[in-house]
Design an enzyme around this catalytic site. Structure first.
Site, PDB file in Angstrom:
ATOM      1  N   LYS A 156      52.620 -25.985  79.006  1.00  0.00           N
ATOM      2  CA  LYS A 156      51.884 -27.020  79.728  1.00  0.00           C
ATOM      3  C   LYS A 156      52.594 -28.377  79.606  1.00  0.00           C
ATOM      4  O   LYS A 156      52.824 -29.067  80.594  1.00  0.00           O
ATOM      5  CB  LYS A 156      50.464 -27.108  79.171  1.00  0.00           C
ATOM      6  CG  LYS A 156      49.556 -27.986  79.997  1.00  0.00           C
ATOM      7  CD  LYS A 156      48.189 -28.159  79.346  1.00  0.00           C
ATOM      8  CE  LYS A 156      47.446 -26.863  79.201  1.00  0.00           C
ATOM      9  NZ  LYS A 156      46.169 -26.804  79.878  1.00  0.00           N
TER      10      LYS A 156
ATOM     11  N   MET B   7      42.762 -20.721  73.485  1.00  0.00           N
ATOM     12  CA  MET B   7      42.699 -21.861  72.564  1.00  0.00           C
ATOM     13  C   MET B   7      41.787 -22.936  73.159  1.00  0.00           C
ATOM     14  O   MET B   7      41.159 -22.722  74.174  1.00  0.00           O
ATOM     15  CB  MET B   7      44.101 -22.367  72.276  1.00  0.00           C
ATOM     16  CG  MET B   7      44.881 -21.402  71.395  1.00  0.00           C
ATOM     17  SD  MET B   7      46.471 -22.040  70.942  1.00  0.00           S
ATOM     18  CE  MET B   7      47.330 -22.025  72.480  1.00  0.00           C
TER      19      MET B   7
ATOM     20  N   HIS C  58      38.782 -16.703  83.398  1.00  0.00           N
ATOM     21  CA  HIS C  58      39.599 -16.182  82.297  1.00  0.00           C
ATOM     22  C   HIS C  58      39.690 -14.658  82.332  1.00  0.00           C
ATOM     23  O   HIS C  58      40.748 -14.081  82.126  1.00  0.00           O
ATOM     24  CB  HIS C  58      39.014 -16.624  80.959  1.00  0.00           C
ATOM     25  CG  HIS C  58      39.153 -18.089  80.734  1.00  0.00           C
ATOM     26  ND1 HIS C  58      38.154 -18.862  80.235  1.00  0.00           N
ATOM     27  CD2 HIS C  58      40.187 -18.908  80.972  1.00  0.00           C
ATOM     28  CE1 HIS C  58      38.569 -20.116  80.174  1.00  0.00           C
ATOM     29  NE2 HIS C  58      39.798 -20.178  80.609  1.00  0.00           N
TER      30      HIS C  58
ATOM     31  N   SER D 209      72.058  12.960  70.335  1.00  0.00           N
ATOM     32  CA  SER D 209      70.834  12.437  70.934  1.00  0.00           C
ATOM     33  C   SER D 209      69.894  12.077  69.788  1.00  0.00           C
ATOM     34  O   SER D 209      69.539  12.943  68.978  1.00  0.00           O
ATOM     35  CB  SER D 209      70.201  13.478  71.851  1.00  0.00           C
ATOM     36  OG  SER D 209      69.016  12.947  72.386  1.00  0.00           O
TER      37      SER D 209
END
Ligand code: PEP
Ligand code: MG
Length: 903
Positions: A26, A107, A481, A792
């Site tokens: 942000k 948060m 949300h 392998s």
């Protein structure tokens, strides 16, 4: 001295979009938007490093911080022409979290910080809007008491008794007593009274006065945002998303702008393209006279941004496009500018304060797998991105979602939905109804499919949302949300099903006039937003031409091979359709399990029960017919591509019937007495069969078993060659720990090869190699490579034997290891790079030291796990091999690994 504070705004911006690690997503993007000249309210970011320091110092800030914040605040005040805490012209602030990687809703945020006895009169005077000021104040009290005074203090109220709920209850009661329908009906006087009542309640419940000093409020809000990094939701989300604890969050302190200043103000959330489908249309939701949280919390149904993206739920509401055309145009221009600048879909938040637009956030938007694919292909066609960028745009795990089922349109036809909502996460899901996160987790633990039904979107439900097969909520919009989180995980999700009536206490819901109880089965069509009673049929969504096109581009970037683990011609064909370039593991024993295996199993049992070598050779002759038939069919299905056929691996006692009845039945069929069958079973019984007589060891004791299998392989291949086919068998010896085991087996292979060549006239090209699945084989890989032409890695057994964790029993204690942070992930799903990874690295080096062209693959379960594929690429493996449905995921993960290495 470390710099902990970075300013943004018209008076100068310190950060930019590349500084996500320090400023969080942000903070970095606010700085970038400010630099691009977009209308961002000024502010400053407290760094993620400060968060770490804060925790290291036991919740204290360094001394230097006060001064840095004071300087940044002064700059912010200058940009905005207001002063924080001023009685005449007060600036209000928000305090928001923002980690490196977006953790939507996990948060905390506190808005309207700085409102207090001193500043309220000035703001009323300045705004001329008393109602707005008290509305902002009641929001501050609610958020601050919840986030700063309760959550950050680790106070754990009883369910439904949190301070936020108690305050909301006071508001609901007031609304009811006045007969109001909506929050906007509350008058200034109502809100003023409400604020007083709130403060009394806060004191009563939390035992402290609500802080009335701007300085105290600011530092309280900043500390609480940092503390929310270690909140319960954030911790759960980090576990699920594998986000390291030490990253920390940044805290953004930003000037408030108000979407709730009356009818010319609004707030909204938008995506530059549709995050559910990928469609290139500006998609969003907005609310008049509201603050940001109102849109995502689903309190009112938000309005659509524009006319073309209206849906059934919001068709009656007016769009921003029609309501305020110039503002919509300004926002749409910003949309275009952001997409060109970031070359990716952005998720944005905006606020309109008295007719002026402000940008509060932008970040790369979370999207469904379908949307990720469609956007990558569209942006490629638009020349916004190139092919490598398109390949990086789809997370390998998202492909899983594209390969996942959708509701069968046939099954849906004529069936009436009991309720409808917004299609927030596409695909289909059915399951039993559960009403709480805990019940969803419990159902998933029991292996039961479930649909989590909730009143509204609540980030506390993160564990339950993860566990549920689908999510259904009565409230909330496409940007809620629940919708964001569900999309991120590719979960089927329907939100805002307004007609749904949920009675949580009684564990009941009413939809379409019918009452459903917990445990009743419903089906969700997340693509259309429809909910059905009962279970509807699902179909695969794989035939998508866009998907095929995308995978072609993926393969252009890929250098490492991708094979499949397949034991039947059907699986081989499916995997080939998914792009497998061969079989990395054909487990011979699978022909003795499941439907149609009766005759082959009978022959095998006869062989196991043989007393003498002659009897065994005779029984092997019968068995060879089945072995050859199955191997031939698989070689044919994979014609022209390599097929690694592993010799019989499990201990023989697994094939002796256990129950007395089954033993008697077998005895009768074989014409021997039941006691003999039982005795033979007991003789073969081992205390620790995983480390017992299995794999190559069987052939050391009974070379004729090895011989029969190898002959079946060469004869099957010879027949196919005669039929004009091009079979490519590779013989693989399992559970080896010494080169001598390989030598003994190779002698048999060479002899049989010569015999088959003599009898058929066909020389079968083949490779001879080994599984590397015992730590000793890794340590001695240089020796193993003297005989083996390929390795392998059997990382199932290699993990089992490195950790000493039984792969069959780990389920009993793994949750404790994960919960206790002793292990980060299940090592049987994702290669343990630090431990088992060292063995692999050593074996690759040693093996190629002996034989530089040694072909090396992996065929354990981890071969389809994106992080493990990345590791295998780094180690220089030739290919990974995984189950058919994970082949596309492995192809994409391998391409992304190659692109990352180029960088
Ligand atoms: C392995 O051990 O990783 C492997 C592929 O073999 P299996 O799972 O059959 O033991
Ligand atoms: Mg194994």
């Amino acid at each position: 001295m470390a710099k902990y504070v970075y300013s943004f705004g018209a008076e100068g911006t310190d950060g930019n979009a590349t500084m996500k690690n320090l400023l969080g997503g942000k903070g970095a993007n606010l700085a970038e938007m400010a630099k691009l000249g977009m209308p961002v309210p000024a502010g400053f970011t407290l760094t993620t490093e400060l968060c770490t320091v804060y925790f290291d110092e036991g919740g204290k800030f360094p001394d230097s911080l006060k001064k840095e914040v004071a300087t940044a605040l002064a700059q912010t005040e200058k940009c905005m022409g207001m002063k924080y805490g001023d009685a005449e012209n007060p600036l209000l602030l928000s305090s928001r979290s923002g980690a490196r990687q977006s953790m939507p809703g996990m948060m905390e945020t506190v808005l309207n910080v700085g409102l207090c006895t001193k500043t309220i009169p000035g703001l009323i005077k300045k705004s001329g809007n008393e109602r707005f000021v008290y509305d902002a104040y009641r929001r501050l009290i609610t958020m601050y008491s919840d986030v700063v005074m309760e959550k950050a203090e680790d106070i754990e109220p009883e369910e439904g008794q949190g301070i936020r709920q108690q305050l909301e209850k006071i508001m609901d009661e007031l609304k009811e007593s006045k007969g109001y329908k909506s929050d906007t009906d509350l008058t200034a006087a109502d809100l003023k009274r409400l604020c007083e009542a709130y403060k009394v309640k806060v004191k009563e419940v939390l035992g402290r006065e609500f802080p009335d000093e701007p300085e105290d409020q600011l530092w309280g809000a900043v500390g609480a945002v940092f503390k929310s990094w270690n909140g319960r939701r954030a911790l759960s989300y980090r576990r699920i998303e594998s986000i390291p604890d030490e990253w920390g969050t940044a805290c953004n302190v930003q000037s408030m702008v108000f979407g709730n200043m009356g009818k010319s103000s609004a707030t909204g959330v938008a995506f530059t393209r549709n995050p559910a489908t990928g469609e290139n249309k500006f998609y969003g939701e907005w609310l008049i006279d509201a603050q940001g949280e109102d849109v995502v919390a689903g309190i009112r149904t938000p309005s659509p941004l524009n006319e073309e993206t209206k849906n059934d739920q919001n068709r009656h509401l007016s769009s921003l496009e029609l309501e305020w055309p110039p503002l919509y145009k300004e926002l749409d221009d910003i949309r275009a500018k952001l997409e060109t600048h970031y070359t990716d879909m952005q998720d944005i938040e905006f606020t309109i304060q008295e007719g002026k637009l402000y940008m509060l956030q932008c970040r790369s938007g979370k999207r469904t797998g379908t949307a990720a694919l469609n956007m990558a292909m569209d942006m490629l066609a638009e020349r916004l991105i190139d092919e490598p960028a398109a390949v990086m745009r789809v997370a390998p795990a998202q492909l899983d979602e594209l390969l996942h089922p959708i509701v069968d349109a046939e099954a849906e036809r004529g069936v009436k939905a009991v309720v409808s909502g917004l299609p927030a996460g596409p695909g289909g899901a059915f399951g039993r109804i559960v009403f709480t996160s805990a019940d969803a987790v419990a159902a998933a633990k029991d292996g039961k499919k479930c649909i989590l039904v909730r009143e509204e979107t609540n980030p506390e439900d993160v564990e339950g949302m993860r566990a549920a097969d689908g999510i259904l909520t009565a409230r909330g919009g496409m940007t809620s949300h629940a919708a964001l989180v569900a999309r991120g995980w590719g979960k089927c999700c329907i939100v805002g099903a307004g007609e749904l009536k949920i009675d949580l206490a009684a564990r009941k819901m009413i939809a379409g006039g019918k009452t459903f109880k917990q445990g009743d089965v419903i089906t969700l069509n997340g693509t259309k937003g429809l909910v059905y009673d009962g279970e509807l049929a699902m179909i695969d969504a794989t035939e998508n031409p866009r998907f095929q096109e995308f995978m072609k581009i993926v393969d252009k970037q890929r250098t490492m091979g991708v094979r499949t683990n397949a034991d039947t011609p059907e699986d081989a064909k499916t995997a080939r359709d998914f792009g497998a370039e061969g079989i990395g593991l054909f487990r011979t024993e699978h022909m003795f399990y499941g439907v149609g295996s009766d005759n082959a199993l009978f022959a095998l049992r006869k062989m196991i029960l043989s007393d003498t070598q002659e009897e065994r050779v005779a029984a092997l002759g019968e068995l060879a017919v089945f072995v050859k038939r199955d191997i031939k069919a698989t070689l044919e299905a994979m014609d022209t591509l390599p097929v690694t056929i592993r010799l019989l691996d499990p201990p023989l006692h697994e094939f002796v019937p256990q129950s007395a009845a089954a033993q008697a039945e077998l005895a009768q069929a074989l014409g021997i007495d039941a006691e003999a069958v039982k005795r033979r079973g007991e003789l073969l019984h081992e205390t620790n069969p995983m480390m017992g007589h299995r794999g190559v060891r069987l052939g050391i004791t009974y070379p004729e078993i090895t011989e029969m299998q190898i002959r079946a392989i060469f004869e099957a291949a010879a027949e196919l060659k005669k039929e004009g086919k091009d079979p490519r068998p590779e013989i693989m010896v399992p559970v080896t720990c010494a080169v001598a085991e390989l030598d003994v087996t190779k002698e048999i292979a060479q002899r049989v090869h010569a015999e088959v060549k003599a009898s058929t006239g066909v020389d079968v090209d083949h490779l001879y190699g080994t599984m590397i699945e015992i730590p000793r084989a890794c340590l001695l890989a240089d020796r193993m490579a003297e005989t083996a032409e390929f390795f392998s890695f059997g990382t199932n057994d290699l993990t089992q034997m490195s950790f000493g964790f039984s792969r069959d029993d780990i389920g009993g204690f793994l949750p404790d290891y994960l919960d206790g942070n002793i292990l980060e992930v299940d090592p049987f799903q994702t290669i343990d790079q630090s431990g088992v990874g060292q063995l692999i690295e050593m074996a690759v080096k040693k093996g190629r030291g002996t034989r530089s062209e040694l072909k090396i693959g992996i065929c354990g379960e981890q071969g389809g796990d994106p992080a493990s594929v990345d590791f295998c690429f780094e180690q220089g493996l030739t290919y990974v091999s995984c189950s058919p449905y994970r082949v596309p995921i492995a192809r994409l993960a391998a391409a992304q690994a190659a692109l990352k290495a180029k960088k």
